[in-house]
Design a protein around this motif. Structure first.
Motif, mmCIF file in Angstrom:
data_model
loop_
_atom_site.group_PDB
_atom_site.id
_atom_site.type_symbol
_atom_site.label_atom_id
_atom_site.label_comp_id
_atom_site.label_asym_id
_atom_site.label_seq_id
_atom_site.Cartn_x
_atom_site.Cartn_y
_atom_site.Cartn_z
ATOM 1 N N LEU A 277 48.099 40.278 46.875
ATOM 2 C CA LEU A 277 46.792 39.643 46.996
ATOM 3 C C LEU A 277 45.682 40.656 46.716
ATOM 4 O O LEU A 277 44.719 40.358 46.001
ATOM 5 N N LEU A 278 45.803 41.841 47.283
ATOM 6 C CA LEU A 278 44.797 42.869 47.032
ATOM 7 C C LEU A 278 44.685 43.179 45.539
ATOM 8 O O LEU A 278 43.586 43.427 45.032
ATOM 9 N N ASP A 279 45.816 43.165 44.847
ATOM 10 C CA ASP A 279 45.802 43.450 43.423
ATOM 11 C C ASP A 279 44.983 42.411 42.662
ATOM 12 O O ASP A 279 44.240 42.748 41.735
ATOM 13 N N ALA A 280 45.125 41.147 43.039
ATOM 14 C CA ALA A 280 44.341 40.093 42.391
ATOM 15 C C ALA A 280 42.856 40.263 42.690
ATOM 16 O O ALA A 280 41.998 40.080 41.807
ATOM 17 N N VAL A 281 42.528 40.624 43.927
ATOM 18 C CA VAL A 281 41.132 40.859 44.289
ATOM 19 C C VAL A 281 40.579 42.042 43.508
ATOM 20 O O VAL A 281 39.461 42.004 42.972
ATOM 21 N N HIS A 282 41.378 43.109 43.431
ATOM 22 C CA HIS A 282 40.942 44.309 42.723
ATOM 23 C C HIS A 282 40.665 43.997 41.252
ATOM 24 O O HIS A 282 39.653 44.447 40.685
ATOM 25 N N ALA A 283 41.546 43.225 40.618
ATOM 26 C CA ALA A 283 41.362 42.887 39.209
ATOM 27 C C ALA A 283 40.079 42.091 39.000
ATOM 28 O O ALA A 283 39.330 42.330 38.032
ATOM 29 N N ALA A 284 39.800 41.144 39.894
ATOM 30 C CA ALA A 284 38.595 40.325 39.748
ATOM 31 C C ALA A 284 37.329 41.162 39.948
ATOM 32 O O ALA A 284 36.354 41.033 39.196
ATOM 33 N N VAL A 285 37.332 42.025 40.957
ATOM 34 C CA VAL A 285 36.161 42.859 41.228
ATOM 35 C C VAL A 285 35.957 43.869 40.103
ATOM 36 O O VAL A 285 34.835 44.114 39.654
ATOM 37 N N LEU A 286 37.053 44.453 39.619
ATOM 38 C CA LEU A 286 36.945 45.437 38.547
ATOM 39 C C LEU A 286 36.363 44.811 37.285
ATOM 40 O O LEU A 286 35.538 45.434 36.596
ATOM 41 N N ALA A 287 36.767 43.602 36.973
ATOM 42 C CA ALA A 287 36.223 42.933 35.789
ATOM 43 C C ALA A 287 34.718 42.724 35.932
ATOM 44 O O ALA A 287 33.957 42.951 34.983
ATOM 45 N N GLY A 288 34.281 42.314 37.120
ATOM 46 C CA GLY A 288 32.853 42.111 37.330
ATOM 47 C C GLY A 288 32.072 43.408 37.304
ATOM 48 O O GLY A 288 30.972 43.480 36.726
#
Length: 611
Positions: A277-288
């Motif tokens: 789950l953290l990985d999905a959050v990290h990917a979304a935040v990193l893209a933004g």
């Protein structure tokens, strides 16, 4: 932020994270703009100040190390559901790790099954240590982990595990076929496959460019505004990765409270799901964060150009005002500041200084040993009857020493030996950036190694000619070795002082600022009007106040360094680490660069043949 960790984030969750990134950028970018102005002022003031002659005696290499790619088979935990399966892994020279089902997929140019940049990862080679880490991620007091049934998720098919752990991303689990593929010192490896897996270097932290320094200063000030004064490893990575880590740190308590109760499974399986789950959050935040910083790039370039034009004509007036305000501030804060230093810092400063000193000295001794061994191999070949091809090969190997990860492990491991002791001492002051400190020490070793190699090769080129016979060439190279080792002794001594000084500031300055926050912050309002009258974002009362505190702390640090290093050449410390903060050596890791002067092996060999 609910939802299944095994599924992508839904639209509502993605929109929530996008809003959080937008809020972060709105709050951070004004701070970044201010630090860009301060950084330009600092740069101009240094340019206009007295220019001292360079003290470095070694030549500095101008080329970056050649990008290397490492690839090979490993067993990896992947798939849905995850299973231990063979994979073919490729680690690019920029630290990006890709994995494929088979070698043929990589050779055919197929898309990888997955990829990640290894910045911020650490490597564990103990299954027990990794299981303890999982237990700590999602503690469950109602269960006894020793009584859990074997979890196929973590059963090891072979005896040589490689666990790549990131605080905000999904863990990567590999196993090697033999112990030869394991990293000898995994946390310090500089990239590669099996024995080369490790943490990617961070260019941002090595850069001395005004924009890079301004960004890191802005991150530090932004976090201080949110009550986070201590240093840690959150600033490892690119600018977007750093912003991502800062935001996820802020979101982590809410994420835990909202998501952990709904995760499937228990114990270690639940912890594994949490990392997904953290990985999905990290990917979304990193893209933004990446998109936001990319959009800011044109404005940043225009701002830097405009600041140069507006600050340079008025720099003398601005520096004069800064000095006046700083003098008045010293009188206001000296009492509580001295009390803080005597009561909190003085007791531990000697121990931390000695620990840093012993670490760096051991590492530099290892560098010298490797260098002399490499030179000895060259001399043995030169005196012997080896072929020209063999001599050229040995010369090439000598030139590549700074970029040989396995060879440099001999130096890098010295930075790790005192990691635990130093971490315990520094943690008393809220400093948790030991990994960054270790990387800085390793970069110092690599930098000096590269400079010595470059200097030796160039001096050898100058003295070796076709008219020399074997004995004459050997005598010339012996003289070169003596000169180079003397230069190394001088430069390593200076680098040692600068490194210790810089990291002492990183450890103690945020702590002192946090201790003074309640008593001294209100006093700044008295001087704010004087600074605002200048009308330039390059000068702020907060920045001048921090410089004043840094100056007092530097007095303590310089005094302790004088005790630790002795009075010999102590003037170098005071010159490099002035009490005026804008004249001091910048804190941070030093960047290694590769050899750029070829050794003319053919000249030496031609001389041997003539003899």
């Amino acid at each position: 932020m609910g939802g299944r960790p095994s599924s992508p984030l839904d639209k509502q969750q993605q929109q929530y994270l996008k809003g959080q990134v937008d809020t972060l950028l709105r709050n951070f970018l004004p701070c970044y703009r201010g630090q860009l102005a301060a950084s330009v002022l600092r740069q101009i003031s240094r340019e206009l100040g007295p220019q001292e002659s360079a003290r470095c005696q070694l030549l500095h290499s101008k080329k970056l190390p050649r990008v290397r790619e490492h690839r090979g088979p490993l067993t990896q935990l992947w798939g849905h559901p995850p299973q231990w399966q063979p994979s073919f892994c490729v680690l690019r020279g920029d630290g990006c790790l890709e994995w494929f089902s088979h070698r043929e997929e990589y050779e055919n140019g197929d898309r990888p099954l997955g990829s990640t940049t290894l910045t911020g990862y650490t490597v564990l080679t103990s299954q027990r240590e990794y299981l303890c880490l999982l237990d700590a991620l999602c503690p469950d007091s109602s269960r006894d982990h020793t009584q859990e049934e074997p979890d196929p998720l973590l059963e090891m098919p072979v005896s040589f595990p490689l666990f790549l752990q990131h605080p905000f991303r999904q863990h990567l689990c590999f196993s090697a076929a033999t112990g030869e593929a394991q990293p000898r010192q995994p946390e310090e490896s500089r990239g590669g496959m099996g024995g080369h897996l490790g943490v990617a270097p961070s260019v941002l932290q090595r850069s001395q460019a005004p924009a890079a320094c301004a960004f890191l200063d802005a991150i530090r000030l932004y976090r201080q505004q949110h009550g986070q004064f201590g240093n840690d490893d959150v600033t490892l990575g690119s600018d977007a990765e750093v912003l991502t880590s800062v935001l996820i740190q802020e979101l982590l308590p809410a994420l835990r409270a909202q998501t952990l109760p709904g995760l499937r499974g228990a114990g270690r399986a639940r912890a594994w799901a949490w990392t997904k789950l953290l990985d999905a959050v990290h990917a979304a935040v990193l893209a933004g964060a990446t998109a936001g910083l990319r959009a800011f790039q044109p404005e940043k370039e225009e701002l830097l150009a405009a600041l140069e034009k507006t600050i340079r004509p008025d720099v003398d007036q601005m520096l004069l005002l800064r000095a006046r305000v700083a003098s008045r501030l010293k009188a206001e804060v000296q009492g509580p500041l001295e009390s803080c230093l005597r009561g909190k810092v003085d007791a531990q400063l000697p121990r931390i200084t000695q620990t840093l000193l012993s670490t760096v000295e051991a590492e530099l001794a290892a560098v010298r040993t490797l260098l002399t061994q490499g030179m000895d191999r060259l001399f043995r070949l030169l005196r012997g009857s080896s072929s020209s091809t063999q001599l050229r090969k040995e010369v090439y190997s000598f030139g590549e020493m700074p970029w040989d990860p396995e060879l440099m492990q001999i130096c890098y491991r010295e930075a790790k030996r005192s990691r635990g002791q130093l971490g315990q001492l520094a943690a008393l002051f809220g400093f948790f950036g030991i990994q960054s400190l270790v990387f800085g020490a390793q970069d110092l070793a690599q930098q000096l190694m590269a400079d010595v190699v470059t200097t030796f090769l160039q001096l050898a080129d100058q003295c070796l000619t076709r008219t020399l016979d074997c004995d004459q060439a050997t005598q010339q190279l012996e003289k070169v070795r003596g000169r180079v080792l003397k230069k190394f002794q001088s430069d390593s001594s200076s680098a040692r002082r600068t490194f210790i000084h810089s990291w002492l500031l990183c450890i103690f300055l945020p702590f002192v600022l946090s201790q003074l926050e309640p008593s001294c912050k209100a006093e700044l309002l008295k001087f704010e009007g004087d600074v605002l009258a200048v009308g330039s974002p390059a000068l702020t009362i907060e920045g001048i106040y921090e410089d004043v505190v840094r100056g007092f702390l530097l007095q303590r640090i310089n005094r302790e360094l004088k005790k630790a290093l002795g009075a010999r050449n102590i003037s170098c410390i005071l010159d490099d680490c002035s009490e005026e903060p804008w004249d001091q050596a910048e804190a941070g890791a030093q960047q290694g660069r590769g050899p750029d002067v070829p050794f003319k092996a053919r000249s030496a060999y031609a001389g041997r043949k003539a003899a």
